[in-house]
Design a protein around this motif. Sequence first.
Motif, PDB file in Angstrom:
ATOM      1  N   LEU A 182       0.825  -1.198   0.000  1.00  0.00           N
ATOM      2  CA  LEU A 182       0.000   0.000   0.000  1.00  0.00           C
ATOM      3  C   LEU A 182       0.865   1.255   0.000  1.00  0.00           C
ATOM      4  O   LEU A 182       0.595   2.222  -0.728  1.00  0.00           O
TER       5      LEU A 182
ATOM      6  N   GLY B   4       2.350   1.904  -3.340  1.00  0.00           N
ATOM      7  CA  GLY B   4       1.333   2.420  -4.252  1.00  0.00           C
ATOM      8  C   GLY B   4       1.047   3.888  -4.015  1.00  0.00           C
ATOM      9  O   GLY B   4       0.811   4.651  -4.961  1.00  0.00           O
TER      10      GLY B   4
ATOM     11  N   ARG C  27      -0.573   5.185  -7.110  1.00  0.00           N
ATOM     12  CA  ARG C  27      -1.600   4.158  -7.362  1.00  0.00           C
ATOM     13  C   ARG C  27      -1.830   3.382  -6.057  1.00  0.00           C
ATOM     14  O   ARG C  27      -1.364   2.244  -5.905  1.00  0.00           O
TER      15      ARG C  27
ATOM     16  N   ASP D  68      -3.401   1.067  -4.316  1.00  0.00           N
ATOM     17  CA  ASP D  68      -4.340  -0.051  -4.380  1.00  0.00           C
ATOM     18  C   ASP D  68      -4.207  -0.890  -3.112  1.00  0.00           C
ATOM     19  O   ASP D  68      -3.097  -1.261  -2.711  1.00  0.00           O
TER      20      ASP D  68
ATOM     21  N   VAL E 139      -4.317  -4.236  -1.724  1.00  0.00           N
ATOM     22  CA  VAL E 139      -4.248  -5.626  -2.176  1.00  0.00           C
ATOM     23  C   VAL E 139      -3.853  -6.483  -0.985  1.00  0.00           C
ATOM     24  O   VAL E 139      -2.814  -6.240  -0.354  1.00  0.00           O
TER      25      VAL E 139
END
Length: 567
Positions: free
Chosen positions: A541, A544, A549, A551, A553
């Motif tokens: 995280l 990102g 970005r 995201d 996950v």
Amino acid sequence: MPSHLPLTFSVDSVPKNKHRQWWDDHRNVAIVHVAADGSYTVSTRATPTIWEKVLNWGGTRLAVDVGDHRRQAAVVSTPLPCSDQAHRFEARLDVGFRVHDPEEVVRRNIPDALPIIYGHVTHLVRTTVRRFAIDEADRAEAEINRAFLQPVRLPEGLTIYLCRVHIEPDEAAREYIESLARYRRERELGQREHEKRMAHTASDEAVKDAALHASLERDRLRADALSGTTWDIDGLIKQHLTQHPEDTDGAARLRLEWENTQAARWALGNQRHDEMLKFMVEKDLFRAPDLMSLLGGQAAGALQSLGLQAAAPSPPALGPAPTAPVMWGGPAAGTAAGPAAGPSSAPGATGATMPVYVVLDASQSAAPFTAGLNDALRSLHTALTQSPDVAAGVRLSVIGYAERPDMRLPLTRVDWGTDVPHLTAGGELHLTAAFEGLVDLLPGDVDQLKHAGGRVHRPVVFLVTTAPPQDHARWPDAQQVLRAHRYAPTVVACGLGSAEARTVLRIASSPELAFVAAPGVPVPDQAAQFSVLLQNTLLHLGRGVVAGRPDLVTECPAGLIPARSAG
């Protein structure tokens, strides 16, 4: 206490000519007539009547002493142990007694009253003092004397109308009590001395703290006063004169020395510049006309000082002017140039951050997991400090919750100077405390990040629970308040221990973000697998966020399973 006190005397043994004298000397007696048939009669007559002699009723006449008797004695032969059976009491008695039933005295053939009185009193004293400690002699004495507040009638026909008992420890016990009192006194004095020294130490430390705070405050005020001052030579001289107004001569000398130094440095720089130009011309790296074109008169003066002849400039030609030569790094002087390039607009260069809250169960049910969860926090701290690029995009906060929320780490950027929070277990598990704590924290934290500049992404919460909540009727309302908040976070939920999968699914923002421990996984491994989930998700995280970005996950580690697949 005298060893013998007879109560009865045979009246028949008194000579007839002395009856009156005997009777005058023994007024406090009762005459008990023991008839031949064994019956008893109590009267005040000392001699039988004529009819008693005719009918052979004379029998035996005994005089019983019914007067008051008072005796004082010490209990010596009978031991008086205290409650611990290791120490003994001493007792002194003041006893008053009398005969209340002469017939019973004669019937029982009691020749001496003292053994009966002594036996009753000492038995009561002995059974009473055994219930008291050796240093409770006063209580034992009061208890015994209360038993004799009213006259005590004995079945032998005797009445104890007065009994005062004085109890005290024996010599060995007194030495023990004195030693114990001395020890307590010394301990009390030692405690007072300790408190005195602690108070002095606390006072000294408070004075040191006050001096430190005052020094820090002076430094802060000095820094504030100098915040608008420039750090060039003029600003430094002004600061010096502000603090030392009497040193104007020193400030003038400082200014002169600085100017001389600057002049020497400028002369040395010109010399090196000229030598560099000479070298470039001699090595045919540039021709003198080219240098003239680039540097104008400055180059001509330098070439002349070096003994080099610059070619005369050619007359201007008709037609368009030739393009000026370009140096590496940008256009030549005198040409049009665009505006200076601004900061990089690449993703992550805008200072974007994401608040992350790790909300951990700190109730009593989480006690078996506390050590593992603390290890998880230490591992996360190490991972973030070793990945400064990730830490730059993440602001981390750690909250423990049980019956109320407990802030363990305020929202901060993690680096080597950040303290690793530590959890302790206790209290009931209330999910309401976790959600209400987040509702209280989110507005201030997010607004503060916004005011600092840059973009703030939606917060992410990693919530751990280890058992069914004990506020099952209240926490759903608190969760709805959090979900309706303008800064509502994305919640990743993880259930360990006896946490129910359906509860974990309700906590998570989506089923893909809900995990529980796999069946049969030991407690230490459950906490370790949550650590893997937390660390991997947060690092991904953070990268990102830096890359633009962010995201979320999540990859389920081996010791955990998705909550929706739990049976």
